[in-house]
Design a protein around this motif. Sequence first.
Motif: not given
Length: 93
Positions: A13-21, A24-30
């Motif tokens: 995937t790309n950066k935008t999709t990964l960071t948004r997902a 959404r799933l963890t409530g935190d940034t990577v």
Amino acid sequence: KITLPELCFLFGTNKTTLTRAFRRLTGDTVVGYLARLRLHTAKRMLREGKLSVTEIAEALNFSSVHYFTRFFRKHENMSPSEYAGSIRARFEG
């Protein structure tokens, strides 16, 4: 040590999709999640008392023991050595 582009490649995937997902799933940034994971691991290693602060910094891929100490103090309001001492004091007292 893993980078965001490597994660994107692994997940196809790309950066935008990964960071948004991820948010959404963890409530935190990577980056925030990885920092918390490193801190949690450092605290566990300090509690175990088998390694020195320098060895823990190296094991967790910090660029230097000084950076590790600053990172730890920023999140815990005490140095790694102070944290280890407080743990020992609890069990001895």
